[in-house]
Design an enzyme around this catalytic site. Structure first.
Site, PDB file in Angstrom:
ATOM      1  N   HIS A  72       0.845  -1.199   0.000  1.00  0.00           N
ATOM      2  CA  HIS A  72       0.000   0.000   0.000  1.00  0.00           C
ATOM      3  C   HIS A  72       0.876   1.243   0.000  1.00  0.00           C
ATOM      4  CE1 HIS A  72      -4.034  -1.755   1.613  1.00  0.00           C
ATOM      5  NE2 HIS A  72      -3.521  -2.467   0.633  1.00  0.00           N
ATOM      6  N   TYR A 201      -9.122   5.534   7.859  1.00  0.00           N
ATOM      7  CA  TYR A 201      -9.263   5.890   9.277  1.00  0.00           C
ATOM      8  C   TYR A 201     -10.336   6.974   9.373  1.00  0.00           C
ATOM      9  CZ  TYR A 201      -4.896   3.480  10.494  1.00  0.00           C
ATOM     10  OH  TYR A 201      -3.930   2.534  10.718  1.00  0.00           O
ATOM     11  N   PRO A 292      -3.627   0.147  18.970  1.00  0.00           N
ATOM     12  CA  PRO A 292      -3.356  -0.310  17.604  1.00  0.00           C
ATOM     13  C   PRO A 292      -3.516   0.747  16.511  1.00  0.00           C
ATOM     14  CG  PRO A 292      -5.409  -1.243  18.425  1.00  0.00           C
ATOM     15  CD  PRO A 292      -4.797  -0.505  19.560  1.00  0.00           C
ATOM     16  N   LYS A 296       1.655  -0.231  15.184  1.00  0.00           N
ATOM     17  CA  LYS A 296       3.067  -0.302  15.555  1.00  0.00           C
ATOM     18  C   LYS A 296       3.458  -1.553  16.353  1.00  0.00           C
ATOM     19  CE  LYS A 296       4.742   3.233  13.621  1.00  0.00           C
ATOM     20  NZ  LYS A 296       4.473   2.657  12.302  1.00  0.00           N
ATOM     21  N   TYR A 384       4.308   6.348  10.081  1.00  0.00           N
ATOM     22  CA  TYR A 384       3.475   5.194   9.739  1.00  0.00           C
ATOM     23  C   TYR A 384       4.268   4.129   8.972  1.00  0.00           C
ATOM     24  CZ  TYR A 384      -0.955   2.787   9.004  1.00  0.00           C
ATOM     25  OH  TYR A 384      -1.977   1.871   9.043  1.00  0.00           O
TER      26      TYR A 384
HETATM   27  C1  LIG Z   1      -6.175  -8.926  20.681  1.00  0.00           C
HETATM   28  C2  LIG Z   1      -5.052  -8.136  20.039  1.00  0.00           C
HETATM   29  C3  LIG Z   1      -5.268  -7.486  18.838  1.00  0.00           C
HETATM   30  C4  LIG Z   1      -4.234  -6.748  18.247  1.00  0.00           C
HETATM   31  N1  LIG Z   1      -4.476  -6.095  17.092  1.00  0.00           N
HETATM   32  C5  LIG Z   1      -3.495  -5.354  16.543  1.00  0.00           C
HETATM   33  C6  LIG Z   1      -3.728  -4.637  15.348  1.00  0.00           C
HETATM   34  O1  LIG Z   1      -4.816  -4.661  14.789  1.00  0.00           O
HETATM   35  N2  LIG Z   1      -2.696  -3.886  14.832  1.00  0.00           N
HETATM   36  C7  LIG Z   1      -1.454  -3.843  15.455  1.00  0.00           C
HETATM   37  O2  LIG Z   1      -0.543  -3.187  14.957  1.00  0.00           O
HETATM   38  N3  LIG Z   1      -1.217  -4.528  16.568  1.00  0.00           N
HETATM   39  C8  LIG Z   1      -2.194  -5.279  17.118  1.00  0.00           C
HETATM   40  N4  LIG Z   1      -1.948  -5.949  18.240  1.00  0.00           N
HETATM   41  C9  LIG Z   1      -0.588  -5.884  18.797  1.00  0.00           C
HETATM   42  C10 LIG Z   1       0.351  -6.933  18.148  1.00  0.00           C
HETATM   43  O3  LIG Z   1      -0.368  -8.065  17.789  1.00  0.00           O
HETATM   44  C11 LIG Z   1       1.447  -7.243  19.171  1.00  0.00           C
HETATM   45  O4  LIG Z   1       2.170  -6.048  19.380  1.00  0.00           O
HETATM   46  C12 LIG Z   1       2.401  -8.368  18.754  1.00  0.00           C
HETATM   47  O5  LIG Z   1       1.726  -9.604  18.799  1.00  0.00           O
HETATM   48  C13 LIG Z   1       3.628  -8.401  19.665  1.00  0.00           C
HETATM   49  O6  LIG Z   1       4.385  -9.564  19.431  1.00  0.00           O
HETATM   50  P1  LIG Z   1       5.113 -10.300  20.630  1.00  0.00           P
HETATM   51  O7  LIG Z   1       5.839 -11.438  20.003  1.00  0.00           O
HETATM   52  O8  LIG Z   1       5.853  -9.328  21.436  1.00  0.00           O
HETATM   53  O9  LIG Z   1       3.947 -10.825  21.587  1.00  0.00           O
HETATM   54  P2  LIG Z   1       2.809 -11.901  21.322  1.00  0.00           P
HETATM   55  O10 LIG Z   1       2.408 -11.910  19.895  1.00  0.00           O
HETATM   56  O11 LIG Z   1       1.764 -11.652  22.360  1.00  0.00           O
HETATM   57  O12 LIG Z   1       3.514 -13.282  21.604  1.00  0.00           O
HETATM   58  C14 LIG Z   1       3.807 -13.738  22.904  1.00  0.00           C
HETATM   59  C15 LIG Z   1       3.771 -15.259  22.908  1.00  0.00           C
HETATM   60  O13 LIG Z   1       4.137 -15.721  24.195  1.00  0.00           O
HETATM   61  C16 LIG Z   1       3.269 -16.772  24.583  1.00  0.00           C
HETATM   62  N5  LIG Z   1       3.272 -16.857  26.035  1.00  0.00           N
HETATM   63  C17 LIG Z   1       2.619 -16.056  26.921  1.00  0.00           C
HETATM   64  N6  LIG Z   1       2.884 -16.449  28.171  1.00  0.00           N
HETATM   65  C18 LIG Z   1       3.721 -17.500  28.079  1.00  0.00           C
HETATM   66  C19 LIG Z   1       4.334 -18.331  29.035  1.00  0.00           C
HETATM   67  N7  LIG Z   1       4.146 -18.149  30.351  1.00  0.00           N
HETATM   68  N8  LIG Z   1       5.135 -19.337  28.613  1.00  0.00           N
HETATM   69  C20 LIG Z   1       5.343 -19.521  27.277  1.00  0.00           C
HETATM   70  N9  LIG Z   1       4.777 -18.773  26.317  1.00  0.00           N
HETATM   71  C21 LIG Z   1       3.974 -17.769  26.729  1.00  0.00           C
HETATM   72  C22 LIG Z   1       1.946 -16.375  23.970  1.00  0.00           C
HETATM   73  O14 LIG Z   1       1.070 -17.485  23.816  1.00  0.00           O
HETATM   74  C23 LIG Z   1       2.376 -15.804  22.636  1.00  0.00           C
HETATM   75  O15 LIG Z   1       2.451 -16.777  21.627  1.00  0.00           O
HETATM   76  C24 LIG Z   1      -2.958  -6.680  18.858  1.00  0.00           C
HETATM   77  C25 LIG Z   1      -2.760  -7.358  20.065  1.00  0.00           C
HETATM   78  C26 LIG Z   1      -3.779  -8.065  20.667  1.00  0.00           C
HETATM   79  C27 LIG Z   1      -3.520  -8.752  21.982  1.00  0.00           C
END
Ligand SMILES: Cc1cc2nc3c(=O)[nH]c(=O)nc-3n(C[C@H](O)[C@H](O)[C@H](O)COP(=O)(O)OP(=O)(O)OC[C@H]3O[C@@H](n4cnc5c(N)ncnc54)[C@H](O)[C@@H]3O)c2cc1C
Length: 390
Positions: A72, A201, A292, A296, A384
């Site tokens: 995009h 948006y 969200p 980011k 962005y």
């Molecule tokens: C419901 C939701 C909707 C979202 N929508 C958007 C969006 O539309 N746009 C956007 O930009 N961002 C969005 N986000 C934010 C984005 O998805 C996150 O910033 C991103 O997933 C971060 O990646 P991460 O690997 O740090 O964490 P996560 O993706 O949360 O990964 C963490 C992992 O650790 C695992 N875990 C947790 N506890 C334990 C444990 N005790 N032992 C072992 N494993 C464990 C979890 O199961 C998970 O797989 C959203 C977040 C959520 C929660």
């Protein structure tokens, strides 16, 4: 078991870290509380900044992203009944890719299998120990219930906002900065072709709405709702009716389709400083959360582990600690930029229940200025599409 880097969590942060370490010849073990099927189906973010795309491409895990991702070159701000396009390519020479987070996760898990080091799924009772020694440990229970222990050089806490690693930092050793917003997002995934070629948006008197997509056949749509809203109060017909009202603009028709998934997500800003305690390093949502609106979250998670993998390579291959020592400060510079941008976009685009007409006029003035001034539009665009790595 012994490994160089014990990684808690197989989200984008943990999986990208494991892959980058593997490319550097460093071994790691990823522990994940959920099943492979669950993490591969978890629908969350979907916008990849240009630096994120470039990193995944350089790491050799972007073949499907390059084939199936949608490039995009802009987004639209919809207010005053019409669209005001922010042209990323014209303003910054950069673009974004729309590609679901669960697809990124699938590609990275496949790469772990190819490397012969798949994550350990379905683990439980994960706990981290001896963090201030040179041999920190992770204890856990495997999927079949037996006890496991990993002795590591370093532990990476990539277990998201609700994980356990951040809580292992003793009180007083870290500071939390937090802000909650007086609304939430109700999001749906619909089996319907996008109604517009780019994200829209929308600032509307009934509340914010976002038109987004995941593929040429699947639309992602969001509505601002009250923070304590129950999903049961929103049957599909009510969601579509509200989307039609808020997204209305001349010449725009919202295409409906079967609702594949729906849920409500709270809006919060959160940062823990520093992102380190002894030999535990936090990355991604474990250390920071953004609302969200600025798209980011996943990009920041990947930016953290890009830096962490380089710092770990310096430690484990050259016994250098300088990059690990500066890891937290360096990450936090990008984190706070994203925190500000996400807060700014959220504040500009949402309806605040307690805002008086004066504040609403300020919001509209900010929107009109952002859409009509090249420097203001460029500021939105460069944040962005992703600021260059420092
Ligand atoms: C419901 C939701 C909707 C979202 N929508 C958007 C969006 O539309 N746009 C956007 O930009 N961002 C969005 N986000 C934010 C984005 O998805 C996150 O910033 C991103 O997933 C971060 O990646 P991460 O690997 O740090 O964490 P996560 O993706 O949360 O990964 C963490 C992992 O650790 C695992 N875990 C947790 N506890 C334990 C444990 N005790 N032992 C072992 N494993 C464990 C979890 O199961 C998970 O797989 C959203 C977040 C959520 C929660």
């Amino acid at each position: 078991m012994r490994t160089q880097v014990g990684i808690v969590g197989a989200g984008p942060a943990g999986l990208v870290l494991a892959h980058l370490l593997h490319l550097d010849g460093i071994d790691s073990v990823v522990l994940e509380a959920r099943s492979r099927e669950y993490v591969e189906r978890r629908v969350r973010a979907g916008v990849l900044e240009q630096p994120t795309v470039e990193l995944l491409r350089a790491a050799g895990v972007a073949d499907r992203l390059d084939r199936e991702g949608l490039v995009h070159h802009g987004i639209s701000l919809r207010f005053d009944g019409s669209d005001h396009r922010i042209a990323f390519d014209e303003l910054t020479g950069r673009s974004i890719a729309v590609y679901g987070q669960q697809e990124v996760v699938k590609d990275l898990i496949a790469a772990r299998f190819v490397a012969g080091a798949p994550p350990l799924f379905d683990v439980s009772d994960v706990a981290v120990h001896d963090l201030t020694t040179e041999s920190p440990r992770i204890s856990f229970r495997t999927a079949d219930g037996s006890h496991g222990e990993l002795i590591c050089d370093v532990i990476a806490g990539c277990d998201g906002f609700h994980g356990i690693t951040r809580d292992a930092i003793p009180a007083g050793a870290a500071t939390v900065y937090e802000h909650t917003y007086p609304f939430a997002w109700l999001g749906i995934l619909a089996e319907a072709p996008p109604s517009h070629s780019e994200l829209i948006y929308t600032y509307h008197e009934r509340g914010f709405a976002l038109h987004s997509m995941r593929s040429p056949r699947v639309t992602r749509l969001y509505l601002q709702v009250a923070p304590d809203e129950e999903i049961a109060a929103w049957p599909d017909e009510r969601i579509w009716a509200e989307l039609h009202l808020r997204l209305h603009a001349d010449g725009f028709t919202l295409t409906e389709g079967a609702v594949l998934e729906k849920g409500i997500t709270g809006m919060r800003s959160f940062v823990v400083e520093p992102m380190r305690y002894g030999r535990l390093f936090l990355a991604g949502d474990a250390a920071h959360i953004v609302p969200p609106t600025g798209a980011k979250g996943m990009n920041l998670a990947i930016a953290d582990v890009r830096r962490l993998s380089a710092a770990l390579a310096a430690l484990l291959r050259e016994r250098r600690t300088d990059l690990l020592d500066s890891y937290s400060d360096a990450c936090l510079r990008r984190v706070w930029r994203a925190e500000h941008f996400s807060w700014w976009m959220t504040s500009m685009l949402h309806r605040f229940a307690d805002a008086d007409p004066f504040q609403q006029r300020l919001q509209l003035s900010q929107l009109r200025y952002t859409a009509s001034s090249r420097p203001a539009a460029t500021s939105l665009a460069e944040n962005y599409v992703g600021l260059p790595w420092e």
